[in-house]
Design a protein around this motif. Structure first.
Motif, short mmCIF file in Angstrom:
data_model
loop_
_atom_site.label_atom_id
_atom_site.label_comp_id
_atom_site.label_asym_id
_atom_site.label_seq_id
_atom_site.Cartn_x
_atom_site.Cartn_y
_atom_site.Cartn_z
N ASP A 1 0.82 -1.21 0.00
CA ASP A 1 0.00 0.00 0.00
C ASP A 1 0.85 1.25 0.00
N MET A 2 2.01 1.18 0.67
CA MET A 2 2.88 2.36 0.78
C MET A 2 4.32 1.93 0.53
N MET A 3 5.07 2.84 -0.08
CA MET A 3 6.49 2.57 -0.32
C MET A 3 7.30 3.62 0.44
N LEU A 4 8.16 3.16 1.30
CA LEU A 4 8.94 4.07 2.13
C LEU A 4 10.30 4.36 1.48
N VAL A 5 10.65 5.63 1.36
CA VAL A 5 11.97 6.02 0.85
C VAL A 5 12.51 7.15 1.74
N PRO A 6 13.13 6.80 2.86
CA PRO A 6 13.53 7.84 3.82
C PRO A 6 14.99 8.26 3.66
N SER A 7 15.45 8.44 2.45
CA SER A 7 16.89 8.58 2.16
C SER A 7 17.53 9.79 2.83
N ARG A 8 18.81 9.61 3.14
CA ARG A 8 19.61 10.77 3.57
C ARG A 8 19.81 11.68 2.38
N PHE A 9 20.20 11.13 1.26
CA PHE A 9 20.19 11.88 0.00
C PHE A 9 19.71 10.93 -1.09
N GLU A 10 19.12 11.48 -2.11
CA GLU A 10 18.55 10.64 -3.16
C GLU A 10 18.60 11.38 -4.49
N LEU B 1 14.15 5.74 -8.04
CA LEU B 1 13.21 5.12 -8.97
C LEU B 1 12.11 4.39 -8.21
N THR B 2 12.41 4.00 -6.98
CA THR B 2 11.43 3.18 -6.28
C THR B 2 10.11 3.94 -6.09
N GLN B 3 10.21 5.23 -5.78
CA GLN B 3 8.94 5.96 -5.60
C GLN B 3 8.21 6.11 -6.92
N LEU B 4 8.97 6.22 -8.02
CA LEU B 4 8.32 6.36 -9.33
C LEU B 4 7.62 5.06 -9.72
N ILE B 5 8.34 3.95 -9.53
CA ILE B 5 7.74 2.66 -9.86
C ILE B 5 6.53 2.41 -8.96
N ARG C 1 3.52 4.16 -10.12
CA ARG C 1 2.96 3.50 -11.31
C ARG C 1 2.07 2.33 -10.91
N TYR C 2 2.42 1.70 -9.78
CA TYR C 2 1.66 0.54 -9.32
C TYR C 2 0.62 0.92 -8.26
N GLY C 3 0.41 2.22 -8.09
CA GLY C 3 -0.61 2.66 -7.14
C GLY C 3 -0.21 2.44 -5.70
N THR C 4 1.08 2.43 -5.44
CA THR C 4 1.57 2.27 -4.07
C THR C 4 2.03 3.65 -3.61
N VAL C 5 1.45 4.13 -2.55
CA VAL C 5 1.62 5.53 -2.17
C VAL C 5 3.01 5.75 -1.56
N PRO C 6 3.80 6.67 -2.11
CA PRO C 6 5.14 6.89 -1.58
C PRO C 6 5.13 7.70 -0.29
N VAL C 7 5.99 7.30 0.63
CA VAL C 7 6.21 8.05 1.87
C VAL C 7 7.71 8.34 1.87
N VAL C 8 8.08 9.59 1.63
CA VAL C 8 9.48 9.87 1.32
C VAL C 8 9.99 11.09 2.08
N ARG C 9 11.32 11.18 2.08
CA ARG C 9 11.92 12.40 2.63
C ARG C 9 12.03 13.43 1.50
N ALA D 1 -1.44 9.05 -7.96
CA ALA D 1 -0.09 8.52 -8.19
C ALA D 1 -0.04 7.78 -9.53
N MET D 2 -1.07 7.00 -9.80
CA MET D 2 -1.06 6.20 -11.03
C MET D 2 -1.26 7.06 -12.28
N ARG D 3 -1.86 8.19 -12.08
CA ARG D 3 -2.17 9.04 -13.23
C ARG D 3 -0.94 9.80 -13.74
N TYR D 4 0.01 9.99 -12.87
CA TYR D 4 1.19 10.77 -13.27
C TYR D 4 1.93 10.12 -14.43
#
Ligand code: ADP
Length: 717
Positions: A605-614, A618-622, A625-633, A693-696
């Motif tokens: 359901d959610m994809m976590l990307v808490p990077s120090r730098f990024e 690609l993980t949040q973009l992919i 695309r799959y309708g998995t909501v990104p939770v990111v820094r 998210a999927m529409r982007y």
């Protein structure tokens, strides 16, 4: 009680008492109900590279940054960092580099006006003194379209001061046709003065004085473009040789360029662990390639094959060095030499095969010597046509090394190359920096998002290359990566059991069930939070660890897929895996598994990307695309692509995830907590987020256009 096996889960054995799994209940559907309503770029050198562009040309900046750090010890600097080519944290004992006869001195800085010439210099003889580089028209369109402030609601008492919002002036590499008369570069121009061409986001409130940005026409104005011959030279390409995002980028970009009518070829090392099952009709095409190496030459064979329709050449050297038959792509003490050889071999192949591409596009430090070879060796042999573009996917890895590489590759004038304006490392005067050489010699340099372009040049993320970027800022910019919509498409993906799309999202939840079944997670109404990525400190591993426990505490499930070449890190995560082995709501998969990654993107359901730098991510973009909501820094490309549901300035229909600013546990909790709460309490809103998210469009369509404009630009110089 049978413990959950800690190895691969492709054929999982029962590992948990049924009662435990059942305890979590499977009665409620784990699907949020259907919504009831809407929720709330020194310019490219003319012909020759911008070699020798005086770093002092950055004006006032030079006074601060141009003074090389005096060496503290004589050292060899062949990279010994955790990832190949990474700047070594300490000098490597026992490998003294061959120092130049005289200790390198900071290059006397020519006057600023020296970089104003724009004429095309004749090919330079190898003995020619350091040239002054022409600085032509501003190539990169410098964008002031910084991401908006992302306050963190859960931290109401410590109001996040819109960190970085006002200061964020990402550089967008929207190349435009060269201006007829380039402005002289007197000093580093404030970012703001450059024109933005493409406004991704609203201008932050903190920068109200920003002028209205003229819209760049290139996207909207169809125009005739001749077909180009483009050669990509890369250490990785998905899926045949993939370590991280670089592989995906080369895979996606080559396809997009070809679709647009260009002739595209890719040159890769012939690793023994290539995914040969993805190479069609591989055959030997060049049997007699001799690549200069030290005083002699190494015999190579070149193979050709199609990788999902892409034309690829694979170079196989035959020597005792055994450069590419080592079972893995990176992680060897001589990585710098392996890729220096590959770079020279790729250029030698182009030359011997009589190929004269319009553009040679190389990637990261591994192939950053390509432009150096082009302009220091091959242009004198007649390769005067190609222009060079370098894309930097991560500044942390630079290929800092000793002088040996010069002798090995035939760059025979150390005094020429161990020069602050060429390859000499900005910090260690006895070291070479391959990535820096690539920046200096390329006609254009991109990185993988506008925000990261800004962060590397002005935000302290350049790992020592900031002054070099300032000197060459006119040919530097950011292009957000795309993802390959054929490889990553939930409507056609053969890795997932049920295909779905925007019009039939519910198929996603069949994949959620399949994911749970595969990883033996309890089937309940909880959201699945996932992390997929290299287990590298860059990815925010301490926050990932915290997120696992926080998610479980907040009533979610957590799935992790990742691996690290670092044994210590791997061991830590194996320990964590053992600790959580009996949890019905958590699964850690330590390893690299492309197939499983597709199922996680589809089922979570959610994809976590808490990077120090990024740099891009690609993980949040992919995930989107799959309708998995990104939770990111809010950092790098994450800030350029994810827009917070609650706090973005974007219209509601463009908000696609959750963000936090500050790298700490409360920051993470503020975003993840909101996401989980929304899943439980506002399922209709959550579903709208999924749709947004999927529409982007995060395909290569737009970045492909951007790169073609860059190619066009440098070709005309
Ligand atoms: P980076 O380039 O820093 O590794 P990116 O987010 O740009 O990170 O790209 C990561 C790519 O690698 C994505 O396609 C992701 O799915 C993939 N990936 C990372 N780790 C794994 C893994 N352990 N198994 C499968 N795929 C992975």
């Amino acid at each position: 009680m049978a413990k959950r096996p800690t190895g691969s889960k492709k054929a999982p054995a029962p590992r948990r008492p049924a009662s435990k799994a059942k305890a979590t209940g499977a009665a409620k559907p784990s699907v949020p109900p259907a919504p009831s309503g809407q929720p709330s770029a020194a310019a490219p050198p003319s012909k020759a590279p911008e070699v020798g562009a005086p770093e002092a040309a950055a004006g006032h900046l030079s006074a601060i940054s141009e003074t090389p750090t005096p060496p503290t010890t004589p050292e060899s600097t062949t990279s010994n960092a955790s990832r190949p080519g990474e700047r070594p944290s300490s000098t490597e004992p026992g490998k003294a580099p061959s120092k130049p006869a005289t200790a390198p001195e900071p290059t006397p800085q020519p006057p600023i006006g020296a970089i104003q010439a724009t004429s095309t210099p004749a090919p330079k003889g190898p003995t020619e003194p350091v040239p002054t580089a022409p600085t032509a028209a501003p190539a990169a369109e410098l964008s002031t379209t910084g991401p908006q402030a992302k306050p963190e609601p859960a931290r109401a008492t410590e109001v996040t001061p819109a960190a970085g919002a006002a200061a964020s002036e990402p550089v967008s590499a929207k190349a435009r046709p060269p201006a007829p008369q380039p402005p002289p570069v007197e000093a580093e121009a404030p970012l703001r003065e450059a024109e933005s061409v493409h406004i991704e986001e609203p201008v932050p409130a903190e920068a109200p004085e920003l002028p209205a940005e003229p819209q760049w026409e290139a996207h909207h104005q169809p125009h005739y473009r001749p077909s180009l011959f483009i050669v990509q030279i890369s250490p990785e390409m998905a899926p045949v040789a993939k370590v991280g995002g670089l592989a995906d980028v080369v895979f996606g970009l080559t396809r997009e360029l070809a679709i647009r009518g260009n002739h595209v070829e890719t040159i890769l090392p012939k690793y023994d662990n290539l995914r040969y099952d993805h190479i069609y009709d591989m055959q030997q095409v060049f049997n007699d390639l001799w690549v200069p190496w030290y005083g002699g030459a190494i015999h190579c064979t070149v193979y050709f094959g199609f990788v999902h329709g892409r034309k690829c050449f694979f170079i196989e050297p035959h020597s005792g060095d055994n450069f590419f038959n080592r079972g893995s792509i990176y992680g060897f003490a001589d990585d710098v030499m392996r890729y220096a050889f590959f770079s020279r071999a790729a250029m030698e192949f182009l030359f011997k095969a009589g190929k004269h591409p319009d553009v040679i596009h190389c990637h990261d430090w591994q192939t950053a010597l390509v432009p150096v070879f082009l302009y220091e060796i091959y242009q004198y042999l007649g390769m005067t046509h190609p222009r060079a573009c370098l894309t930097i996917h991560n500044f942390k890895h630079q290929g800092v090394t000793g002088m040996e590489v010069l002798r090995a590759t035939g760059l025979h004038q150390p005094e020429r190359y161990v020069d602050y304006n060429r390859l000499r490392d900005n910090h260690n005067p006895h070291a070479l920096n391959l990535l820096k050489g690539g920046i200096v010699y390329s006609n254009f340099v991109t990185t993988v998002s506008p925000r990261y372009a800004f962060e590397t040049k002005d935000g302290g993320q350049g790992f020592g290359l900031e002054p070099t970027l300032h000197t060459h800022h006119m040919k530097y910019g950011g292009v957000v990566n795309g993802i390959d919509y054929d490889a990553w498409n939930p409507e056609t993906d053969h890795h997932i059991p049920v295909r779905y799309g925007l019009e039939h999202i519910d198929g996603k939840y069949d994949n959620k069930r399949a994911l749970r079944h595969r990883l033996m997670l309890a089937d309940n109404d909880k959201p699945i939070v996932a992390f997929i990525g290299r287990l590298d400190p860059q990815k925010g591993l301490d926050l990932v660890r915290h997120a696992i426990f926080y998610t479980l505490e907040r009533g979610g499930q957590f799935v992790l897929l990742g691996s690290s070449p670092d044994h210590g890190i791997n061991a830590d995560f194996w320990g964590l895996k053992r600790m959580l082995n009996d949890s019905p709501d958590c699964h850690l998969e330590i390893g690299f598994d492309e197939d499983l990654s597709h199922l996680i993107y589809a089922g979570a359901d959610m994809m976590l990307v808490p990077s120090r730098f990024e740099p891009c991510g690609l993980t949040q973009l992919i995930a989107m695309r799959y309708g998995t909501v990104p939770v990111v820094r809010a950092i790098g490309g994450l800030a350029d692509t994810v827009f917070d549901k609650d706090f973005s300035d974007r219209p509601l229909h463009e908000r696609n995830g959750y963000m936090f600013e500050t790298y700490d546990q409360p920051g993470l909790e503020s975003a993840l907590g909101r996401a989980i709460a929304c899943y439980y309490h506002h399922p209709d809103h959550f579903r709208e987020l999924i749709k947004n998210a999927m529409r982007y469009d995060y395909s290569w369509n737009r970045p492909g256009e951007d790169y073609l404009n860059i190619y066009d630009y440098i070709r005309q110089k």
